[in-house]
Write a protein that holds these residues in place. Sequence first.
Motif, PDB file in Angstrom:
ATOM      1  N   GLU A 196      36.006   9.794  81.951  1.00 29.48           N
ATOM      2  CA  GLU A 196      35.376   8.688  81.385  1.00 29.48           C
ATOM      3  C   GLU A 196      33.735   8.300  80.720  1.00 29.48           C
ATOM      4  N   LEU A 197      33.279   9.535  81.189  1.00 24.69           N
ATOM      5  CA  LEU A 197      31.872   9.628  80.415  1.00 24.69           C
ATOM      6  C   LEU A 197      31.917  10.159  79.199  1.00 24.69           C
ATOM      7  N   ARG A 198      32.951  11.349  79.086  1.00 23.13           N
ATOM      8  CA  ARG A 198      33.167  12.084  78.076  1.00 23.13           C
ATOM      9  C   ARG A 198      34.583  10.956  77.229  1.00 23.13           C
ATOM     10  N   ARG A 199      34.935  10.110  77.097  1.00 23.55           N
ATOM     11  CA  ARG A 199      36.073   8.963  76.529  1.00 23.55           C
ATOM     12  C   ARG A 199      34.470   8.693  75.365  1.00 23.55           C
ATOM     13  N   ILE A 200      33.696   8.250  76.515  1.00 27.00           N
ATOM     14  CA  ILE A 200      32.697   7.574  75.821  1.00 27.00           C
ATOM     15  C   ILE A 200      31.728   7.847  74.691  1.00 27.00           C
ATOM     16  N   LYS A 201      31.510   9.122  75.069  1.00 26.53           N
ATOM     17  CA  LYS A 201      30.478   9.979  74.471  1.00 26.53           C
ATOM     18  C   LYS A 201      31.061  10.412  73.174  1.00 26.53           C
ATOM     19  N   VAL A 202      32.991  10.633  73.017  1.00 23.98           N
ATOM     20  CA  VAL A 202      33.662  11.112  71.993  1.00 23.98           C
ATOM     21  C   VAL A 202      33.781   9.755  70.987  1.00 23.98           C
TER      22      VAL A 202
END
Length: 127
Positions: free
Chosen positions: A79-85
């Motif tokens: 989920e953190l990666r999704r936000i960063k992307v």
Amino acid sequence: MSKDKERSPEPLDFFIWTVEDVGLWLEEINLGGYRQIFKENGINGEYLEGMSMFTTEQILRFIRKCHMKWGDFITLCKELRRIKVACLKGEQKVRRPWWAPSCLSIVFVKAAKRNRQSRVVSLKLEP
């Protein structure tokens, strides 16, 4: 603050999320069971952003400290990666943070758009 008034934090601003913002986000991603322990440990957006630089030992310490299951930790990271992307691709609307005076809205938004990529410098995009 009542549940009716609680508003999900803006994803673009995750690096300035308060402990309360992180708690709301945990509820949103179905990890609300960790809300209290994250609050007790002072886990805020700045901390979450720094997790991408954690060593294996720091990851294990975090998991133990927050009593997380491995699957939940993986969900958190995804989920953190999704936000960063989303930030990197410019898919999130830029807004003035709550602490910035309204007279600086335009300045902040322009600077945020220019610096969007630097906020996710640790992100590695897969081909």
